[in-house]
Design a protein around this motif. Structure first.
Motif, PDB file in Angstrom:
ATOM      1  N   ALA A 131       0.825  -1.214   0.000  1.00  9.54           N
ATOM      2  CA  ALA A 131       0.000   0.000   0.000  1.00  9.54           C
ATOM      3  C   ALA A 131       0.859   1.265   0.000  1.00  9.54           C
ATOM      4  O   ALA A 131       1.850   1.344   0.713  1.00  9.54           O
ATOM      5  CB  ALA A 131      -0.929   0.000   1.205  1.00  9.54           C
ATOM      6  N   GLY A 132       0.453   2.234  -0.809  1.00 13.52           N
ATOM      7  CA  GLY A 132       1.057   3.558  -0.754  1.00 13.52           C
ATOM      8  C   GLY A 132       2.408   3.683  -1.404  1.00 13.52           C
ATOM      9  O   GLY A 132       3.180   4.575  -1.044  1.00 13.52           O
ATOM     10  N   VAL A 133       2.714   2.863  -2.384  1.00 13.61           N
ATOM     11  CA  VAL A 133       4.012   2.953  -3.069  1.00 13.61           C
ATOM     12  C   VAL A 133       4.204   4.338  -3.675  1.00 13.61           C
ATOM     13  O   VAL A 133       5.287   4.932  -3.572  1.00 13.61           O
ATOM     14  CB  VAL A 133       4.127   1.869  -4.159  1.00 13.61           C
ATOM     15  CG1 VAL A 133       5.372   2.089  -5.014  1.00 13.61           C
ATOM     16  CG2 VAL A 133       4.158   0.483  -3.535  1.00 13.61           C
ATOM     17  N   SER A 134       3.163   4.888  -4.293  1.00 12.90           N
ATOM     18  CA  SER A 134       3.261   6.203  -4.932  1.00 12.90           C
ATOM     19  C   SER A 134       2.526   7.274  -4.139  1.00 12.90           C
ATOM     20  O   SER A 134       2.055   8.265  -4.699  1.00 12.90           O
ATOM     21  CB  SER A 134       2.702   6.136  -6.359  1.00 12.90           C
ATOM     22  OG  SER A 134       1.343   5.728  -6.348  1.00 12.90           O
ATOM     23  N   VAL A 140       2.021  10.839   4.404  1.00 14.85           N
ATOM     24  CA  VAL A 140       0.829  10.036   4.674  1.00 14.85           C
ATOM     25  C   VAL A 140       1.195   8.560   4.831  1.00 14.85           C
ATOM     26  O   VAL A 140       0.328   7.687   4.791  1.00 14.85           O
ATOM     27  CB  VAL A 140      -0.245  10.205   3.577  1.00 14.85           C
ATOM     28  CG1 VAL A 140      -0.736  11.636   3.526  1.00 14.85           C
ATOM     29  CG2 VAL A 140       0.272   9.748   2.214  1.00 14.85           C
ATOM     30  N   GLY A 141       2.500   8.290   4.982  1.00 11.21           N
ATOM     31  CA  GLY A 141       2.937   6.921   5.201  1.00 11.21           C
ATOM     32  C   GLY A 141       3.320   6.157   3.958  1.00 11.21           C
ATOM     33  O   GLY A 141       3.566   4.943   4.030  1.00 11.21           O
ATOM     34  N   GLY A 142       3.373   6.819   2.800  1.00 12.79           N
ATOM     35  CA  GLY A 142       3.732   6.141   1.553  1.00 12.79           C
ATOM     36  C   GLY A 142       5.233   6.009   1.386  1.00 12.79           C
ATOM     37  O   GLY A 142       6.021   6.480   2.212  1.00 12.79           O
ATOM     38  N   LEU A 143       5.634   5.364   0.301  1.00 11.89           N
ATOM     39  CA  LEU A 143       7.055   5.217  -0.013  1.00 11.89           C
ATOM     40  C   LEU A 143       7.607   6.423  -0.756  1.00 11.89           C
ATOM     41  O   LEU A 143       8.825   6.575  -0.875  1.00 11.89           O
ATOM     42  CB  LEU A 143       7.296   3.955  -0.846  1.00 11.89           C
ATOM     43  CG  LEU A 143       7.036   2.607  -0.164  1.00 11.89           C
ATOM     44  CD1 LEU A 143       7.376   1.461  -1.121  1.00 11.89           C
ATOM     45  CD2 LEU A 143       7.822   2.470   1.130  1.00 11.89           C
ATOM     46  N   LYS A 184       3.820   4.071  -9.941  1.00 11.16           N
ATOM     47  CA  LYS A 184       4.022   2.639  -9.753  1.00 11.16           C
ATOM     48  C   LYS A 184       3.526   1.921 -10.995  1.00 11.16           C
ATOM     49  O   LYS A 184       2.462   2.246 -11.525  1.00 11.16           O
ATOM     50  CB  LYS A 184       3.254   2.130  -8.523  1.00 11.16           C
ATOM     51  CG  LYS A 184       3.230   0.610  -8.392  1.00 11.16           C
ATOM     52  CD  LYS A 184       2.418   0.155  -7.188  1.00 11.16           C
ATOM     53  CE  LYS A 184       2.245  -1.361  -7.195  1.00 11.16           C
ATOM     54  NZ  LYS A 184       1.583  -1.865  -5.980  1.00 11.16           N
ATOM     55  N   TRP A 185       4.299   0.946 -11.474  1.00 14.26           N
ATOM     56  CA  TRP A 185       3.839   0.119 -12.584  1.00 14.26           C
ATOM     57  C   TRP A 185       2.616  -0.678 -12.148  1.00 14.26           C
ATOM     58  O   TRP A 185       2.628  -1.315 -11.083  1.00 14.26           O
ATOM     59  CB  TRP A 185       4.942  -0.844 -13.026  1.00 14.26           C
ATOM     60  CG  TRP A 185       5.903  -0.250 -14.016  1.00 14.26           C
ATOM     61  CD1 TRP A 185       6.141   1.071 -14.240  1.00 14.26           C
ATOM     62  CD2 TRP A 185       6.760  -0.979 -14.905  1.00 14.26           C
ATOM     63  NE1 TRP A 185       7.092   1.223 -15.218  1.00 14.26           N
ATOM     64  CE2 TRP A 185       7.487  -0.010 -15.638  1.00 14.26           C
ATOM     65  CE3 TRP A 185       6.981  -2.318 -15.141  1.00 14.26           C
ATOM     66  CZ2 TRP A 185       8.430  -0.380 -16.606  1.00 14.26           C
ATOM     67  CZ3 TRP A 185       7.918  -2.687 -16.102  1.00 14.26           C
ATOM     68  CH2 TRP A 185       8.632  -1.728 -16.828  1.00 14.26           C
ATOM     69  N   PHE A 236      -7.214   4.048  -8.936  1.00 14.50           N
ATOM     70  CA  PHE A 236      -6.814   5.327  -8.349  1.00 14.50           C
ATOM     71  C   PHE A 236      -6.229   5.173  -6.951  1.00 14.50           C
ATOM     72  O   PHE A 236      -6.104   6.145  -6.206  1.00 14.50           O
ATOM     73  CB  PHE A 236      -8.005   6.288  -8.346  1.00 14.50           C
ATOM     74  CG  PHE A 236      -8.636   6.441  -9.701  1.00 14.50           C
ATOM     75  CD1 PHE A 236      -7.915   6.973 -10.753  1.00 14.50           C
ATOM     76  CD2 PHE A 236      -9.934   6.010  -9.935  1.00 14.50           C
ATOM     77  CE1 PHE A 236      -8.476   7.092 -12.019  1.00 14.50           C
ATOM     78  CE2 PHE A 236     -10.508   6.128 -11.183  1.00 14.50           C
ATOM     79  CZ  PHE A 236      -9.779   6.669 -12.241  1.00 14.50           C
ATOM     80  N   THR A 237      -5.883   3.936  -6.572  1.00 15.07           N
ATOM     81  CA  THR A 237      -5.231   3.712  -5.285  1.00 15.07           C
ATOM     82  C   THR A 237      -3.754   4.083  -5.331  1.00 15.07           C
ATOM     83  O   THR A 237      -3.122   4.270  -4.291  1.00 15.07           O
ATOM     84  CB  THR A 237      -5.371   2.253  -4.848  1.00 15.07           C
ATOM     85  OG1 THR A 237      -4.769   1.408  -5.850  1.00 15.07           O
ATOM     86  CG2 THR A 237      -6.836   1.866  -4.681  1.00 15.07           C
ATOM     87  N   GLU A 238      -3.195   4.148  -6.540  1.00 15.48           N
ATOM     88  CA  GLU A 238      -1.806   4.563  -6.755  1.00 15.48           C
ATOM     89  C   GLU A 238      -1.756   5.455  -7.988  1.00 15.48           C
ATOM     90  O   GLU A 238      -2.725   5.539  -8.750  1.00 15.48           O
ATOM     91  CB  GLU A 238      -0.901   3.344  -6.988  1.00 15.48           C
ATOM     92  CG  GLU A 238      -0.827   2.337  -5.861  1.00 15.48           C
ATOM     93  CD  GLU A 238       0.190   2.708  -4.790  1.00 15.48           C
ATOM     94  OE1 GLU A 238       0.805   3.798  -4.885  1.00 15.48           O
ATOM     95  OE2 GLU A 238       0.370   1.904  -3.860  1.00 15.48           O
ATOM     96  N   ASN A 239      -0.619   6.111  -8.181  1.00 15.48           N
ATOM     97  CA  ASN A 239      -0.369   6.828  -9.433  1.00 15.48           C
ATOM     98  C   ASN A 239       0.255   5.821 -10.398  1.00 15.48           C
ATOM     99  O   ASN A 239       1.462   5.575 -10.372  1.00 15.48           O
ATOM    100  CB  ASN A 239       0.584   8.003  -9.216  1.00 15.48           C
ATOM    101  CG  ASN A 239       0.042   9.010  -8.226  1.00 15.48           C
ATOM    102  OD1 ASN A 239      -1.169   9.175  -8.090  1.00 15.48           O
ATOM    103  ND2 ASN A 239       0.937   9.686  -7.515  1.00 15.48           N
TER     104      ASN A 239
END
Length: 644
Positions: free
Chosen positions: A372-375, A380-383, A388-389, A423-426
């Motif tokens: 979760a939250g790679v991009s 907000v706790g993301g990487l 992200k592919w 839309f959970t990641e870019n």
């Protein structure tokens, strides 16, 4: 040649390196032109904390040990020395006597240039002297920031096999600038993504087993030639992304592994320090000097070569301690979990530093799990990656398209599932090199049906990819319908471009790129529900989908100022069967004339030219109490409409 002399390394540089925070450490370690006591030569410096002795050897002394020693710099683990009279372009290696008295000749980890494979020695070189011509590009990149709301379509390239010379030799960086840049520009892509160009000993590794992290491969020329290539890309309005491999490195004796006889760059425990799939070592992300090596290397490509972004390979292998390992083959983290806390911290810090120093630079993760939250931003706790592919989209879409159209009605959910998480990641939607190797076949050969249907399916696949929310990536050869699986040992099947149908595939993709750039609805909200609306996803019986891409007004919630003016919507309709469907009604948001701006069945692309004469009037339906477009759906095709 005179003997080496002790040389001073400033204490502050040593301090920052020890903390893992020296972003320009590649200008301290390695080999660099130097003047001392009125003499000109090269300064050599290397980190080998457990070595007994360190020497420089090369073709200048017939590779003899013991003639040109380096000297320890306090207790830093760095060895350094000045060699008067040394000139640029001379081959050298680092001679290491380890704790057991064994002497091994190693490549310089910070080498800036190397000899041509199969040799692996470094060349003395300099970073200075190149004059850039891309000031406007770099300024606009900083000012515009990340391209989340702009069109991004990426042409992925393996430089050694895109095209070859008549004698089978590699094109140089300059040749690539002459041929590749206008070709990609004509196709309408916004970025070129290069598979790894950092030096690697084996062509078959495609660059993913990196040996010299700071040296652009000498297969295609010198470092300044690569700078020229990037410079000319920018001059043509193309961004350049670079594949980067911080997840593992090869075990070759002359490389980073067991550098001073001990585990310096890698973990000593094979459960943490060795990759079972690739037979490589894994970096020790918890060691400050190793983190600094990787941080500085990423920044090096951005600073010294003006790269516009970095795509990090195999992020999943970095995030999980049990990646490709069975029970008992991995070491849990301090909390008993399988997450690699040191690698997670490394990736977060890497993204923070890159975005802080180079606003507008893109960081892309090839991450194949549901982490979760790679991009998502760090706060907000993301990487902290930019993109992200979307590997799930890729697998599901190719699985659907590989099925005979008669069976697609039973698998429509495979195609629509991606919108549950779009839309959970870019996301970047990738059809990369990995999908056309190892017996998988080329994209065109995956398509079912006769030759006409295969080519229609391929045009339909690209239409669906370009219409779907997310940035786009396509591997070279796919743009004209390469039939054969990709091989790094040759070049693409350019003879196919002599056939009108293959020219049509390229023309179709060119028009898709034009629509992507010209229509704000196609890129402005790639990562937000505001930019997408289903029209009908329920007609699985006919294998027809329709949706709308939107570009509503966007205002700043704090100031109330308009960020984006509203732009026309684009309706997309897809017929995934070879059946022509007449008087097929799809919902429309309003009445009036809608212009057909794209039809993948156009004769210009090699299609049957079935369509709607370019213009359709939306009519009100009393039964459904809504507007609708009464269409003729061409076979195995996509159409796009916008208000006339």
């Amino acid at each position: 040649m005179a003997a080496t002399k002790p040389v001073t390394i400033p204490e502050f540089d040593v301090y920052l390196f020890g903390r893992g925070e020296h972003w320009d450490i590649y200008r301290i370690l390695g080999a660099h032109p130097h003047e001392q006591d009125g003499e000109h030569g090269y300064r050599f410096a290397v980190w080998a904390p457990n070595a007994q002795e360190v020497n420089i050897a090369g073709d200048f002394n017939e590779w003899r040990w013991g003639e040109f020693p380096l000297y320890p710099v306090a207790s830093s683990g760095i060895w350094a020395g000045f060699l008067p009279g040394m000139e640029q372009g001379v081959l050298y290696k680092i001679g290491i006597k380890d704790q057991n008295g064994r002497i091994v000749y190693k490549t310089d980890p910070y080498a800036l240039h190397t000899e041509m494979r199969p040799g692996n020695a470094a060349r003395t070189w300099t970073l200075d002297g190149y004059e850039w011509n891309d000031e406007q590009w770099m300024r606009e990149r900083r000012e515009k920031g990340l391209p989340l709301n702009r069109a991004v379509s990426i042409y992925e390239v393996h430089p050694g096999s895109w095209r070859r010379k008549d004698d089978g030799g590699f094109l140089s960086y300059n040749n690539l600038a002459d041929q590749l840049i206008p070709y990609v520009k004509q196709l309408g892509f916004t970025h070129i993504q290069l598979m790894p160009v950092a030096e690697h000993p084996l062509d078959e590794s495609w660059g993913y087993q990196t040996s010299h992290y700071f040296a652009p491969t000498s297969r295609f020329g010198a470092p300044d030639d690569f700078r020229t290539f990037v410079d000319r890309c920018h001059g043509a309005g193309l961004g350049v992304l670079l594949d980067w491999v911080p997840g593992h490195f090869p075990k070759d004796e002359w490389c980073l592994g067991r550098f001073d006889g001990t585990a310096v760059y890698e973990h000593s425990d094979p459960r943490q320090g060795e990759h079972p799939d690739w037979g490589t070592y894994i970096f020790n992300y918890g060691r400050s000097e190793v983190r600094n090596f990787l941080f500085a290397n990423a920044l090096y490509w951005l600073k010294e070569f003006h790269i516009d972004g970095i795509r990090i390979d195999a992020v999943a292998s970095m995030l999980y301690l049990d990646y490709s390992r069975e029970e008992g083959e991995w070491v849990p983290n301090m909390f008993g979990g399988r997450e690699n806390l040191e690698a997670i911290d490394f990736l977060k810090e890497l993204n923070r530093v890159v975005h802080e120093h180079y606003p507008g630079a893109i960081m892309v993760a090839e991450e194949s799990t549901a982490w979760a939250g790679v991009s998502r931003p760090l706060y907000v706790g993301g990487l902290g990656f930019t993109f992200k592919w979307n590997m799930g989209w890729m697998h599901d879409t190719l699985e659907y398209f590989s099925k005979d159209p008669i069976h697609r009605a039973h698998h429509q959910n495979t195609l629509t599932f991606s919108m549950l998480y779009a839309f959970t990641e870019n996301f970047v939607l990738p059809l990369s090199h990995d999908e056309v190797v190892h017996g998988k076949g080329a994209l065109l050969s995956k398509m079912p049906g006769d030759m006409w249907q295969q080519q229609a399916n391929l045009r339909l696949l690209y239409s669906y990819q370009w219409a779907h929310p997310g940035k786009k990536l396509l591997f070279m050869g796919g743009e004209f319908g390469q039939w054969n699986e990709w091989k790094e040992s040759g070049q693409l099947d350019w003879v196919l471009m002599e056939f009108p149908t293959h020219q049509g595939i390229a023309r179709c993709l060119t028009d898709l790129n034009r629509i992507l750039v010209d229509e704000p609805a196609m890129h402005r909200f790639d990562h937000d529900w505001q930019g997408f609306q289903w029209l009908d996803f329920s007609d699985y019986a006919n294998s027809v989908l329709s949706f709308m891409r939107l570009a509503p007004e966007l205002t700043n919630p704090d100031s109330g100022e308009t960020v984006f003016e509203p732009a026309p919507s684009v309706i997309w309709v897809f017929n995934f069967t070879p059946v022509v469907r007449k008087e097929y009604v799809i919902p429309a948001p309003h009445g009036g004339l809608w212009r057909e701006i794209f039809n993948s069945d156009s004769s210009a692309y090699g299609g049957s030219n079935t369509g709607n004469a370019g213009l359709v009037d939306a009519r009100y339906n009393e039964t459904s109490q809504g507007w609708g477009l009464n269409l003729t759906l061409p076979p195995l095709a996509a159409m796009a409409f916008k208000p006339a």
